[in-house]
Structures are given as C-alpha cells and as structure tokens.
Design an enzyme around this catalytic site. Sequence first.
Site, PDB file in Angstrom:
ATOM      1  N   ASP A 133      37.525  29.601  42.099  1.00 10.58           N
ATOM      2  CA  ASP A 133      38.442  28.668  42.761  1.00 10.58           C
ATOM      3  C   ASP A 133      37.723  27.630  43.610  1.00 10.58           C
ATOM      4  OD1 ASP A 133      40.898  29.908  41.831  1.00 10.58           O
ATOM      5  OD2 ASP A 133      40.354  31.577  43.130  1.00 10.58           O
ATOM      6  N   ARG A 177      31.993  31.817  36.319  1.00  3.37           N
ATOM      7  CA  ARG A 177      33.005  30.792  36.043  1.00  3.37           C
ATOM      8  C   ARG A 177      32.773  29.564  36.932  1.00  3.37           C
ATOM      9  NH1 ARG A 177      38.281  34.306  37.005  1.00  3.37           N
ATOM     10  NH2 ARG A 177      37.007  34.800  38.827  1.00  3.37           N
ATOM     11  N   SER A 190      49.138  39.184  38.018  1.00  2.00           N
ATOM     12  CA  SER A 190      49.795  38.645  36.821  1.00  2.00           C
ATOM     13  C   SER A 190      49.573  39.537  35.606  1.00  2.00           C
ATOM     14  CB  SER A 190      49.322  37.218  36.537  1.00  2.00           C
ATOM     15  OG  SER A 190      47.920  37.133  36.457  1.00  2.00           O
ATOM     16  N   HIS A 246      34.556  37.590  46.766  1.00  2.00           N
ATOM     17  CA  HIS A 246      35.326  38.127  45.642  1.00  2.00           C
ATOM     18  C   HIS A 246      35.416  39.633  45.807  1.00  2.00           C
ATOM     19  CE1 HIS A 246      36.356  39.240  41.470  1.00  2.00           C
ATOM     20  NE2 HIS A 246      36.861  38.025  41.393  1.00  2.00           N
ATOM     21  N   HIS A 297      47.747  34.986  45.019  1.00  2.00           N
ATOM     22  CA  HIS A 297      47.187  35.108  43.669  1.00  2.00           C
ATOM     23  C   HIS A 297      46.798  33.757  43.076  1.00  2.00           C
ATOM     24  CE1 HIS A 297      46.180  36.558  39.817  1.00  2.00           C
ATOM     25  NE2 HIS A 297      47.370  36.781  39.308  1.00  2.00           N
TER      26      HIS A 297
END
Length: 442
Positions: free
Chosen positions: A375, A329, A244, A320, A274
């Site tokens: 996520d 996060r 993005s 990751h 994504h």
Amino acid sequence: MKLKERLAELIPQWRAEVAEIRKKYGNRKTMDCTIGHAYGGMRGLKALVCDTSEVFPDEGVKFRGYTIPELREGPHKLPTAEGGFEPLPEGLWYLLLTGELPTEEDVKEISAEFTKRMQNVPQYVFDVLRAMPVDTHPMTMFAAGILAMQRESVFAKRYEEGMRREEHWEAMLEDSLNMLAALPVIAAYIYRRKYKGDTHIAPDPNLDWSANLAHMMGFDDFEVYELFRLYMFLHSDHEGGNVSAHTNLLVNSAYSDIYRSFSAAMNGLAGPLHGLANQEVLRWIQMLYKKFGGVPTKEQLERFAWDTLNSGQVIPGYGHAVLRVTDPRYVAQRDFALKHLPDDELFKIVSLCYEVIPEVLKKHGKAKNPWPNVDAHSGVLLWHYGIREYDFYTVLFGVSRALGCTAQAILVRGYMLPIERPKSITTRWVKEVAESLPVAGS
C-alpha cells in the site's frame, strides 16, 4: 475450454488427496488455540485451507509456490501482452486454479473468454446502479452490482435442479468466468457514472481483461494498460485468512453462489481496516508535499517521521502482520515507477521514504517490520496516470481480488469441504475455567 478440461483431470485427484489427509491426519494439531486467539480476531490461527497462495516472512506472497519476481521477471515469467512486460492476470488465474504455469495459448483462451462474456452483462444490472444516488460510495455500488447479477447464477440454478456435489466446482467455474468478465464492466460503469459525466465506453474485443478495464474507464494509454496488468497481478490473492478472502469462503461454504459470496467479500474489503490503506498512504505523501512545498530533504523527512511517531501516530504503508522484509509487491511497483515515471514528484517522496523511514522505525524500536508494504506505493502510481478519485481505489483492489477469491471458491467446492461452523465461547465461560486451562505450548 482447455482450463475446464485440465481441472476435470486434477480435481478428482486433489479431492481424493484431501479426503485421505482428513482421514489419516484429522486428529493432528496445527497449533494450540488460545483464549488470546478467540479475543484477538483469530490472528495467526492455523484453521483454514488455502492452496492458491501463501505468505512467507522472508519472501512475501507465493502464488502456488512461485514468488512475484519469478512470475514477473523469470525464470517462470507469465505470458505478457504483445509489446508489454507485465504479467497478464489471466495467466495468474490459470496458475492459481491448476498449480501449473500456463502457456501463451492458455492465457489467450481465458482472455478471449473474458472478452466474449463482457458483452453479456444484463441491462438490469446497470438499471440497479442508475437507481442509486450518484453520491453513493463506489464500493456500495460495486457490491450491489455484483449481487444484482446473482439472477444469472449457473450454480444456483443447477443446485435447485439437484446437481451432484462432485459437479459443484464446474458450476462455480462457469459463474466465476461470467463474474470475472463482468467486473471490469461494472467497475468502469460506476467510475464513468460517478466521475465522468455519466458517459460510458464499451469493451474493446481486441484488449485483454486488465486493459479493457482501463479502456472502459477512459484511459487508453499502453502504460496505463501495463499498470493495470501489474496492479491486478499483485493484488490478486493473499492467502485465505484476510477479511475479503475469508468472507468469500465462509459465505461460499453455505453453498451460496459466487455472486453472493464475493459481494459479501467486497463489503468486507470496504472496511477501513482492510481496503483503505493505499488511500491513507497517498494522502500522507500529498500532505508531506504540501507541508514542505515540494519534495522534502532527507533531514526534513527524518525529523517529521520522528515527530509523527513521538506523537503516538503510525506512519502509513510501513509494517505487515507477516512480512519481515520489504514487500515484493512494493518492489515490483517501485520497479514500474523507476521505468515509467522516475521524475514524478510524489514518487520521489515515496523513494525518499523508502530510504529514511525504515531506519527511523528501527531506531524507534517498536515496529516488528520496518519495511514498506504494497500500500506504500500503489496510490501514487494511480494518481500519476490521472486516476485521482480516492474512493474508487478500493474498487480496483476488489476487481483484482476476484481472481483469488474465485480460484479459492472453485477449489474448495472441488475438494467438497463442509460448511464452516466454529464453536464460540462466552466471557463467562472464560472467567470460570481460564485458570484450569493448560498454557499453550506446555
């Protein structure tokens, strides 16, 4: 506006600095570019400039050099809403743009500007959304709504009038303010149209940017406001090479305005590789809950994790491309859950996964990073507060990512960087010359 005044002081300095770097070091290597890079999605290739954020293997994302714990908890804690704890994303946007920590007044000014401009979304944007079948995917509607607003672009109008290159960043800033203000309105309109009987809620002039999104979606609860502030803060920016962010910069480099470039970015975010990871994690957690009739035991989860890996499947939410530690996060979201929903059954499964799965992945031996990423947590938080429409989660991700995409676009226009134009190669050429090419690092 003080933000614009400050950028007017900083950008000429940065532009001169970038020009000097290009002149002095333009022929220096950042790294060896290999055939593997060309066929491998350019993964890890140091070929883009992004000053807003950087991801470090052992610290996670840093926004202008500051870690998430520093900005969320101190010593450089960003301003919060009255009575709140989570950083206001308006303050993060100021930091991304200027590289400087904002004052309370800076944040209030940006928040007030967003709230004022929320009233200016043209009726034809809603008409476009209403013309689409109600079962259209929300990300398709979101990208279309953004693109529909292109008619309002200050950048496009001023470019047609012969705007000087040195002024491009100013028009990009004005468009970004308008678009950022409009995104919660458009997103909430899509949500209410698709899932809430086509009834709509106007923005509240007394609420900040994130809280207004929750309010317009129909969630008037201070904890939800805080969750949205945290969510928008955490998902705002992650370097310039993800799909993005890179799409936004690529399209923007052709002097397309922010509506065109960010709409394109959202079509990239809509891709399953994504923007769908948090949905996949939530479904996996819910599958576990259903399979075991509640929260599994540690032994049950460990056995199930091994069965999953041995069958050739992956465990969603773990690993990751860059990080080699637990994603900060994730940690911030876990902290929010421990504070606000410690007894939630799905959160208990998330916590148990955090305890069990990294050890399984270490023993399995194939994962470079056995730790959870962002996520692995966000879907459970949204579900707890009643936001249960999986397909809409990526829209929330998109609203958040607009903070980073707009900041990056404003800066590269300020630097006056050229259009992107890499050179492609053919497989035929590779077959002809590969043996004669030097090996990277030699």
